[in-house]
Design a protein around this motif. Structure first.
Motif, PDB file in Angstrom:
ATOM      1  N   SER A  69       4.109  23.420 -15.934  1.00  0.00           N
ATOM      2  CA  SER A  69       2.929  24.280 -15.989  1.00  0.00           C
ATOM      3  C   SER A  69       3.355  25.741 -15.877  1.00  0.00           C
ATOM      4  CB  SER A  69       1.984  23.902 -14.845  1.00  0.00           C
ATOM      5  OG  SER A  69       0.820  24.677 -14.904  1.00  0.00           O
ATOM      6  N   CYS A  96       3.977  24.052  -9.810  1.00  0.00           N
ATOM      7  CA  CYS A  96       4.722  23.289 -10.823  1.00  0.00           C
ATOM      8  C   CYS A  96       6.091  22.866 -10.315  1.00  0.00           C
ATOM      9  CB  CYS A  96       4.910  24.156 -12.065  1.00  0.00           C
ATOM     10  SG  CYS A  96       5.961  23.429 -13.313  1.00  0.00           S
ATOM     11  N   PHE A 117       2.931  19.507 -19.850  1.00  0.00           N
ATOM     12  CA  PHE A 117       1.954  20.580 -19.984  1.00  0.00           C
ATOM     13  C   PHE A 117       1.569  20.733 -21.443  1.00  0.00           C
ATOM     14  CE2 PHE A 117       1.266  25.020 -21.213  1.00  0.00           C
ATOM     15  CZ  PHE A 117       0.111  25.265 -20.509  1.00  0.00           C
TER      16      PHE A 117
END
Length: 110
Positions: A68, A90, A97
């Motif tokens: 992410s 993350c 993602f």
């Protein structure tokens, strides 16, 4: 003594780079993941914007990197720049993602 590295690896130790600045360059996500610190950033610059031969949207770059990422993107003249940072929550190697506006098949170099 120089550390041994595989062909195609940057001459940099794992997890030691705070920021990688890529100006009209190929993106090699596995290598970026290897060298970036857990809070590292990628600065993605396309001098000719969408007309540049190596242009990729920052959403494609984030998808290639996996995990992410938060992204700030803007324009300057013809060019487009983006700063991508791993999101605080993350994990370093989290995969999957996908930005909602992102095509299902990003253009990546692995």
């Amino acid at each position: 003594m120089t550390p041994t590295r595989a062909p195609g690896q940057l001459p940099v130790r794992d997890r030691t780079v705070n920021a990688a600045v890529l100006v009209d360059a190929f993106c090699f996500p596995r290598e970026l993941d290897r060298v970036l610190t857990p809070t590292g950033a990628v600065v993605w610059i396309n001098l000719l914007g969408e007309d540049g031969p190596l242009y990729l949207p920052s959403t494609d770059i984030a998808a290639c990197l996996g995990g992410s990422w938060t992204t700030v993107e803007s324009r300057a003249g013809w060019g487009i720049w983006a700063i991508l940072r791993r999101s605080a929550a993350c994990p370093r190697h989290a995969l999957g993602f996908q930005h909602p506006a992102m095509p299902s098949e990003p253009t990546c170099h692995t």
